[in-house]
Design a protein around this motif. Structure first.
Motif, short mmCIF file in Angstrom:
data_model
loop_
_atom_site.label_atom_id
_atom_site.label_comp_id
_atom_site.label_asym_id
_atom_site.label_seq_id
_atom_site.Cartn_x
_atom_site.Cartn_y
_atom_site.Cartn_z
N LYS A 290 0.82 -1.10 -0.06
CA LYS A 290 0.11 0.12 0.04
C LYS A 290 0.94 1.23 0.14
O LYS A 290 0.84 1.97 0.76
CB LYS A 290 -0.79 0.00 1.14
CG LYS A 290 -2.20 0.89 0.81
CD LYS A 290 -3.27 0.58 2.15
CE LYS A 290 -4.66 1.34 1.80
NZ LYS A 290 -5.66 1.15 2.79
N LEU B 286 -1.81 1.09 -8.15
CA LEU B 286 -2.84 0.24 -7.34
C LEU B 286 -3.89 -0.10 -8.04
O LEU B 286 -4.53 -1.11 -7.92
CB LEU B 286 -3.25 0.96 -6.10
CG LEU B 286 -2.13 1.41 -4.89
CD1 LEU B 286 -2.57 1.99 -4.01
CD2 LEU B 286 -1.65 -0.09 -4.62
N ARG C 230 1.34 -4.87 -3.57
CA ARG C 230 -0.22 -4.99 -3.16
C ARG C 230 -0.65 -3.95 -2.46
O ARG C 230 -0.15 -2.96 -1.70
CB ARG C 230 -0.07 -6.40 -2.07
CG ARG C 230 0.71 -6.30 -0.89
CD ARG C 230 1.02 -7.57 -0.41
NE ARG C 230 2.20 -7.50 0.61
CZ ARG C 230 1.91 -7.25 2.09
NH1 ARG C 230 0.68 -7.26 2.43
NH2 ARG C 230 2.99 -7.20 2.72
N GLU C 231 -1.95 -3.96 -2.35
CA GLU C 231 -2.94 -2.99 -1.73
C GLU C 231 -3.27 -3.34 -0.39
O GLU C 231 -3.38 -2.48 0.66
CB GLU C 231 -3.89 -2.46 -2.46
CG GLU C 231 -5.03 -1.36 -1.85
CD GLU C 231 -5.85 -1.07 -2.96
OE1 GLU C 231 -6.67 0.11 -2.75
OE2 GLU C 231 -6.14 -1.72 -3.75
N ASP C 232 -3.35 -4.57 0.11
CA ASP C 232 -3.93 -5.00 1.12
C ASP C 232 -3.26 -6.21 1.89
O ASP C 232 -2.07 -6.69 1.30
CB ASP C 232 -5.26 -5.92 0.82
CG ASP C 232 -6.46 -4.90 0.20
OD1 ASP C 232 -6.92 -4.01 0.84
OD2 ASP C 232 -6.74 -5.47 -1.03
#
Length: 315
Positions: free
Chosen positions: A34, A54, A105-107
């Motif tokens: 993130k 993203l 990755r975002e999460d």
């Protein structure tokens, strides 16, 4: 957040990086979680071509999920993750180079925490970036296998609850969550199979014999898990249909009671309607016991209708 994993012998050491740092020379894995605008600007030193965004993580086209350019192999991989009773899918972008693996990755992902745990306890033996990526996919397949086993256990519980009307709403909700989670699992298996085939095809000359055997074993594991997901789909649909059928049966019983009650009281209603007519000549109206006689007739007609239904087995 940017974390570097440096190779020391066959062990990986974890080292968080700030914006003023550069990746160490022996960095095997660079995990970017993130990133904000400053961290995305810092990422420009890693890529010759475009820096990943993203909003690119959710692309579904094969050409956007698996491709090769000057920066290496780009692989978008879908990871299922349990959140309470629900299972969600999280996309991770991997860029594989000869000497480094970059994940974007975002999460947050529980599998990454598990991987760090293995690193701290020296439970991973990797020699290059491809080994590390295959370790991640192996952990992913093992996690999916655990989710499938949990699915079997959940369906064993719902099979006992599906015929209990008082818990039917909760049971239906659990079945719907299970169906949605099984869909994420199946999609992740297909996605991983495509990713492994892409890696094997792209690195057929660079990958070692052991790595190729490893990829084949992972593909075999995926093929063995896919029939289980289909069986779970069939079992979920069977339980949903059974629950809907049982609900319809219970509703038909209620409607049947109202229908029988209406028919049972139809003859008394007919008698009451006849003697409620306003004709001048109705001999029974002058009888002393005309009123009790009409009541008895209505009672006998209702009892006779009920007895007829009971004898036919309709009640």
């Amino acid at each position: 957040m940017i974390t570097a994993y440096t190779l020391n012998g066959k062990s990986l050491e974890i080292q968080p990086l700030s914006l003023s740092d550069k990746p160490p020379a022996n960095t095997l894995w660079l995990d970017i979680h993130k990133p904000d605008e400053q961290e995305q600007s810092w990422m420009k030193q890693l890529f010759v071509e475009e820096v990943p965004e993203l909003d690119e993580l959710d692309d579904i086209e094969a050409s956007a999920r698996f491709y090769r350019d000057k920066d290496g192999l780009h692989i978008h991989s879908l990871f299922p993750q349990r959140l309470g009773k629900e299972i969600d899918g999280i996309n991770v972008l991997f860029t594989l180079r000869q000497n480094m693996l970059i994940s974007f990755r975002e999460d947050d992902l529980g599998l990454m925490r598990l991987l760090r745990h293995y690193m701290r306890h020296d439970r991973l033996e990797v020699e290059d970036a491809l080994d590390l990526l295959l370790e991640i996919f192996q952990l992913k397949i093992e996690y999916i296998s655990d989710l499938i086993e949990d699915g079997y256990k959940t369906l064993e519980d719902t099979a006992k609850e599906v015929l209990h009307v008082e818990d039917l709403r909760e049971t239906m909700s659990n079945l719907m969550l299970q169906e949605d989670g099984n869909g994420h699992i199946r999609l992740a298996l297909y996605d991983t199979r495509r990713a492994l085939r892409f890696i094997r095809r792209s690195l057929r000359k660079l990958a070692g014999d052991e790595q190729r055997r490893w990829i084949d074993e992972l593909l075999y594991d995926i093929e063995s898990l896919l029939p289980h997901t289909q069986f779970l789909f069939d079992k979920i649909n069977f339980q949903l249909e059974a629950a809907m059928g049982f609900t319809s049966l219970e509703q038909s019983k209620v409607i049947k009671i109202f229908s029988v009650a209406a028919v049972v009281f139809l003859p008394p209603t007919l008698i009451a309607s006849i003697y409620g007519m306003n004709f001048a000549f109705m001999p029974e109206l002058a009888l002393k016991y005309g009123y009790p006689m009409s009541l008895v007739l209505m009672l006998l007609s209702a009892c006779g209708t009920y007895y007829f239904f009971k004898r036919k087995g309709w009640l």
